[in-house]
Design a protein around this motif. Structure first.
Motif, PDB file in Angstrom:
ATOM      1  N   GLU A 283       6.995   4.165 -16.140  1.00  0.00           N
ATOM      2  CA  GLU A 283       7.845   4.203 -17.328  1.00  0.00           C
ATOM      3  C   GLU A 283       7.507   3.041 -18.251  1.00  0.00           C
ATOM      4  OE1 GLU A 283      11.896   6.077 -15.280  1.00  0.00           O
ATOM      5  OE2 GLU A 283      11.726   3.911 -15.601  1.00  0.00           O
ATOM      6  N   VAL A 284       7.641   3.274 -19.542  1.00  0.00           N
ATOM      7  CA  VAL A 284       7.442   2.217 -20.532  1.00  0.00           C
ATOM      8  C   VAL A 284       8.742   2.019 -21.303  1.00  0.00           C
ATOM      9  CG1 VAL A 284       4.983   2.678 -20.795  1.00  0.00           C
ATOM     10  CG2 VAL A 284       6.612   3.810 -22.313  1.00  0.00           C
ATOM     11  N   TYR A 285       8.950   0.786 -21.728  1.00  0.00           N
ATOM     12  CA  TYR A 285      10.087   0.456 -22.590  1.00  0.00           C
ATOM     13  C   TYR A 285       9.544   0.109 -23.970  1.00  0.00           C
ATOM     14  CZ  TYR A 285      13.841   0.332 -19.129  1.00  0.00           C
ATOM     15  OH  TYR A 285      14.797   0.682 -18.198  1.00  0.00           O
ATOM     16  N   PRO A 286       9.748   0.960 -24.959  1.00  0.00           N
ATOM     17  CA  PRO A 286       9.309   0.615 -26.316  1.00  0.00           C
ATOM     18  C   PRO A 286      10.022  -0.653 -26.776  1.00  0.00           C
ATOM     19  CG  PRO A 286       9.888   2.952 -26.159  1.00  0.00           C
ATOM     20  CD  PRO A 286      10.362   2.309 -24.897  1.00  0.00           C
ATOM     21  N   VAL A 287       9.312  -1.450 -27.564  1.00  0.00           N
ATOM     22  CA  VAL A 287       9.887  -2.664 -28.113  1.00  0.00           C
ATOM     23  C   VAL A 287      11.073  -2.279 -28.998  1.00  0.00           C
ATOM     24  CG1 VAL A 287       9.497  -4.670 -29.597  1.00  0.00           C
ATOM     25  CG2 VAL A 287       7.694  -3.864 -28.047  1.00  0.00           C
ATOM     26  N   GLY A 288      12.235  -2.907 -28.733  1.00  0.00           N
ATOM     27  CA  GLY A 288      13.445  -2.584 -29.478  1.00  0.00           C
ATOM     28  C   GLY A 288      14.189  -1.398 -28.920  1.00  0.00           C
ATOM     29  N   GLY A 289      13.668  -0.778 -27.879  1.00  0.00           N
ATOM     30  CA  GLY A 289      14.328   0.362 -27.266  1.00  0.00           C
ATOM     31  C   GLY A 289      15.154  -0.051 -26.065  1.00  0.00           C
ATOM     32  N   HIS A 290      16.047   0.840 -25.629  1.00  0.00           N
ATOM     33  CA  HIS A 290      16.926   0.523 -24.503  1.00  0.00           C
ATOM     34  C   HIS A 290      16.801   1.532 -23.368  1.00  0.00           C
ATOM     35  CE1 HIS A 290      18.826  -2.515 -27.012  1.00  0.00           C
ATOM     36  NE2 HIS A 290      18.955  -1.600 -27.978  1.00  0.00           N
ATOM     37  N   ALA A 291      16.033   2.569 -23.567  1.00  0.00           N
ATOM     38  CA  ALA A 291      15.858   3.593 -22.536  1.00  0.00           C
ATOM     39  C   ALA A 291      14.371   3.729 -22.204  1.00  0.00           C
ATOM     40  CB  ALA A 291      16.415   4.927 -23.019  1.00  0.00           C
ATOM     41  N   PRO A 292      14.058   3.858 -20.914  1.00  0.00           N
ATOM     42  CA  PRO A 292      12.656   4.001 -20.538  1.00  0.00           C
ATOM     43  C   PRO A 292      12.105   5.378 -20.917  1.00  0.00           C
ATOM     44  CG  PRO A 292      14.041   4.281 -18.608  1.00  0.00           C
ATOM     45  CD  PRO A 292      14.967   3.885 -19.730  1.00  0.00           C
ATOM     46  N   VAL A 293      10.813   5.428 -21.108  1.00  0.00           N
ATOM     47  CA  VAL A 293      10.115   6.681 -21.412  1.00  0.00           C
ATOM     48  C   VAL A 293       9.071   6.915 -20.338  1.00  0.00           C
ATOM     49  CG1 VAL A 293       8.684   7.931 -23.066  1.00  0.00           C
ATOM     50  CG2 VAL A 293      10.469   6.370 -23.886  1.00  0.00           C
ATOM     51  N   SER A 294       9.154   8.047 -19.651  1.00  0.00           N
ATOM     52  CA  SER A 294       8.185   8.346 -18.588  1.00  0.00           C
ATOM     53  C   SER A 294       6.835   8.730 -19.188  1.00  0.00           C
ATOM     54  CB  SER A 294       8.701   9.498 -17.717  1.00  0.00           C
ATOM     55  OG  SER A 294       9.880   9.121 -17.047  1.00  0.00           O
ATOM     56  N   VAL A 295       5.774   8.234 -18.584  1.00  0.00           N
ATOM     57  CA  VAL A 295       4.414   8.561 -19.030  1.00  0.00           C
ATOM     58  C   VAL A 295       3.565   8.932 -17.822  1.00  0.00           C
ATOM     59  CG1 VAL A 295       4.430   7.152 -21.117  1.00  0.00           C
ATOM     60  CG2 VAL A 295       3.781   6.121 -18.949  1.00  0.00           C
ATOM     61  N   ASP A 296       2.680   9.866 -18.010  1.00  0.00           N
ATOM     62  CA  ASP A 296       1.725  10.278 -16.972  1.00  0.00           C
ATOM     63  C   ASP A 296       0.338   9.855 -17.436  1.00  0.00           C
ATOM     64  OD1 ASP A 296       0.287  11.459 -14.945  1.00  0.00           O
ATOM     65  OD2 ASP A 296       0.427  13.478 -15.796  1.00  0.00           O
ATOM     66  N   VAL A 297      -0.078   8.670 -17.023  1.00  0.00           N
ATOM     67  CA  VAL A 297      -1.326   8.084 -17.524  1.00  0.00           C
ATOM     68  C   VAL A 297      -2.137   7.527 -16.358  1.00  0.00           C
ATOM     69  CG1 VAL A 297      -2.307   6.220 -18.922  1.00  0.00           C
ATOM     70  CG2 VAL A 297      -0.352   7.511 -19.774  1.00  0.00           C
ATOM     71  N   ARG A 298      -3.418   7.798 -16.375  1.00  0.00           N
ATOM     72  CA  ARG A 298      -4.365   7.151 -15.444  1.00  0.00           C
ATOM     73  C   ARG A 298      -4.853   5.884 -16.132  1.00  0.00           C
ATOM     74  NH1 ARG A 298      -8.656   8.820 -12.102  1.00  0.00           N
ATOM     75  NH2 ARG A 298      -9.465   7.085 -10.900  1.00  0.00           N
ATOM     76  N   LEU A 299      -4.607   4.727 -15.508  1.00  0.00           N
ATOM     77  CA  LEU A 299      -4.968   3.455 -16.122  1.00  0.00           C
ATOM     78  C   LEU A 299      -6.283   2.943 -15.552  1.00  0.00           C
ATOM     79  CD1 LEU A 299      -4.062   1.275 -18.141  1.00  0.00           C
ATOM     80  CD2 LEU A 299      -2.979   0.080 -16.221  1.00  0.00           C
ATOM     81  N   ILE A 300      -7.236   2.680 -16.447  1.00  0.00           N
ATOM     82  CA  ILE A 300      -8.504   2.043 -16.078  1.00  0.00           C
ATOM     83  C   ILE A 300      -8.628   0.775 -16.915  1.00  0.00           C
ATOM     84  CG2 ILE A 300     -11.011   2.271 -15.954  1.00  0.00           C
ATOM     85  CD1 ILE A 300     -10.691   5.267 -15.797  1.00  0.00           C
ATOM     86  N   THR A 301      -8.872  -0.335 -16.272  1.00  0.00           N
ATOM     87  CA  THR A 301      -9.002  -1.606 -16.977  1.00  0.00           C
ATOM     88  C   THR A 301     -10.377  -2.204 -16.720  1.00  0.00           C
ATOM     89  OG1 THR A 301      -7.951  -2.729 -15.102  1.00  0.00           O
ATOM     90  CG2 THR A 301      -6.548  -2.136 -16.968  1.00  0.00           C
ATOM     91  N   ALA A 302     -10.757  -3.134 -17.576  1.00  0.00           N
ATOM     92  CA  ALA A 302     -12.065  -3.781 -17.443  1.00  0.00           C
ATOM     93  C   ALA A 302     -11.964  -5.227 -17.881  1.00  0.00           C
ATOM     94  CB  ALA A 302     -13.111  -3.045 -18.288  1.00  0.00           C
ATOM     95  N   THR A 303     -12.840  -6.050 -17.327  1.00  0.00           N
ATOM     96  CA  THR A 303     -12.855  -7.464 -17.699  1.00  0.00           C
ATOM     97  C   THR A 303     -14.210  -8.075 -17.383  1.00  0.00           C
ATOM     98  OG1 THR A 303     -11.747  -9.595 -17.389  1.00  0.00           O
ATOM     99  CG2 THR A 303     -12.017  -8.224 -15.442  1.00  0.00           C
TER     100      THR A 303
END
Length: 545
Positions: A283-303
């Protein structure tokens, strides 16, 4: 430590995918063996073909000439020999040394070989350290081979991932990408800048069940820190100054697909906290929001940063690293995959030529002068590539555009200086195991002839000097004590000698067939300049059938 745990520790990443590539038994585990990989060849598409020298480990030897053995593209079923008529039939012989290195012997009258810039005379031994680094060999100033180590068994990994190259490290990245592609676990890709981390992320996405969904790429290092959270997780209208409408955010934009976050080590502390939360809850919380939003995302990061060091400096949160690294993939720097440089260069060159509408320049190059000049190929193989694949692509573009209107590729002096400035050390000098002739004491050496007037050279002297040096113009001029232009002038004026221009097409063709394409034998029979004869053979398009 139990054997299973020891094996898992030795093999850094465990195979956790049920759709992974077939596993190999312990007897099939690949071991590194010496290999020869084509970097440059008169037929450009042959770059990347390889000959494994595995039989050396059992005490045998491998002979390489223009007629055999076959060089094969890794994973390909068929191959062919070097098949260049300017190479001698007399083979180069590779043998194993007692110290674990390789000995290369060149038979007298065989193909001329250079190790980087140094002509090879007799034989030379290469240490295990030199093999690990990779040694460029130039054959007859036409073909560049890289002597290096390669796996004895190539894994059967699909080549449809968009990754160019067949080095062991490249194939390992393909294998890791295939293993994890069908899973939802987060992937952390490590590697230097310009090494192709985003390409790996796209390959994982395209082989995953999410391939029909979006692939969103975000460089965290380029986001303003004060806006990073809003850009990633979204924001409500009025959440911050200038926010005049709701912002969706990259996570929601990637719903049902893959979100790739590059330079994750640059994430601000508040973003790290929110990333950890979305990985734990989905779940993500939008900035300024008060309710979570569910997301279905595959996260790939790099560094390209040392995240463990940043953790010690309290710049990165250890729990976030553990979450991001559900599976790690290490992308190698280009200097560790030098056997890919030739095929990468030709791949990028083809793309640039296609964009210029000049792809025919590469497709039509065959059996003439190498399209990638050997000197340039050696420079590229020895270069350290601090900018990795991105730097190679940019350099290729500069060379291709700078060579428009020219018959072949030509690097500018600035590019040559750039390549030479960051080159790996030149290998040690040759060990003359088979010197052509014993050296006499210094007192008995013949003094070098002093400079003479061309008019003082008799026709008999001229003929003897040319025959005594096998029609090597430079050597004959030095023996006579005159300049090469003067020697050419004497040849033109001599009533006893012919030039290549005096030979008919029929005479050259007949001699070529009778000598089976052996250039040295043709020079001895026709008594003309080797370089000039070589040029005429190319112009006539003669090849041994």
């Amino acid at each position: 430590m139990p054997p299973k745990q020891a094996l898992m520790q030795e093999k850094k990443f465990a195979d956790i995918s049920t759709a992974a590539t077939p596993t190999r038994s312990s007897e099939q585990v690949s071991r590194p063996v010496p290999a020869l990989t084509i970097v440059s060849h008169p037929t450009p598409h042959r770059a990347g073909e390889r000959l494994l020298l595995g039989s050396l480990s059992s005490g045998g030897s491998v002979s390489v000439s223009r007629v055999g053995p076959d060089f094969v593209r890794p994973g390909g079923p068929l191959g062919m020999p070097l098949a260049d008529t300017f190479l001698s039939r007399k083979p180069l012989v590779f043998e194993r040394t007692e110290t674990g290195g390789i000995r290369l012997r060149v038979e007298e009258g065989g193909t001329q070989v250079r190790v980087v810039h140094e002509p090879l005379v007799g034989a030379r031994e290469f240490s295990a350290e030199e093999l690990a680094a990779g040694i460029p060999l130039v054959l007859a100033e036409r073909i560049v081979l890289l002597l290096h180590l390669a796996p004895s068994i190539e894994p059967d990994i699909p080549d449809d991932l968009g990754m160019v190259g067949n080095s062991a490290s490249t194939r390992r990245v393909r294998e890791d990408s295939t293993r994890v592609a069908d899973l939802k676990v987060p992937v952390l890709i490590r590697g230097e800048t310009g090494s192709g981390k985003e390409l790996v992320a796209r390959a994982i996405h395209m082989r995953s069940p999410r391939r029909a969904g979006p692939f969103i790429s975000v460089n965290l290092g380029a986001l303003p820190k004060e806006l990073a959270a809003a850009e990633l997780f979204g924001a409500r209208k009025g959440a911050y100054t200038g926010s005049t409408q709701d912002r969706e955010g990259f996570f929601r934009a990637a719903h049902g697909g893959t979100l790739f976050l590059d330079e994750v080590g640059e994430a601000p502390p508040e973003v790290q906290v929110l990333l950890l939360r979305v990985l734990e809850t989905g779940e993500v919380y939008p900035v300024g929001g008060h309710a979570p939003v569910s997301v279905d995302v595959r996260l790939i990061t790099a560094t390209d940063a040392d995240l463990e060091d940043r953790i010690r400096q309290d710049l990165f949160k250890a729990p976030l690293l553990h979450r991001l690294a559900g599976y790690e993939i290490q992308v190698p720097p280009l200097r560790d995959r030098r056997d890919d440089i030739g095929v990468l260069f030709h791949h990028f060159a083809r793309e640039e030529l296609a964009a210029l509408g000049e792809a025919h320049r590469l497709d039509s190059a065959s059996q003439s002068e190498p399209w990638l000049p050997p000197a340039l190929a050696v420079r590229m193989v020895r270069f350290s590539w601090p900018g990795n694949v991105r730097q190679l692509r940019n350099l290729t573009r500069q060379i291709v555009i700078g060579s428009r209107g020219l018959p072949g590729l030509q690097a500018t002096p600035r590019i040559e200086q750039e390549l030479d400035a960051a080159a790996s050390p030149i290998p040690k000098r040759s060990i003359p195991l088979a010197s052509p002739a014993p050296q006499r004491p210094a007192a008995a050496q013949e003094p070098a002839p002093s400079r003479r007037k061309p008019s003082d050279v008799t026709d008999t002297e001229l003929l003897e000097a040319l025959r005594g040096t096998a029609w090597d113009i430079k050597a004959a001029a030095e023996r006579l004590g005159i300049t090469r232009p003067s020697l050419y002038m004497l040849i033109d004026r001599s009533p006893s000698l012919r030039t290549v221009g005096d030979l008919s097409t029929e005479e050259i063709t007949r001699c070529f067939r009778e000598c089976k394409g052996d250039l040295d034998a043709m020079v001895q029979r026709l008594e003309v300049s080797k370089r000039g004869l070589q040029r005429r053979i190319r112009e006539l398009g003669l090849t041994e059938s």
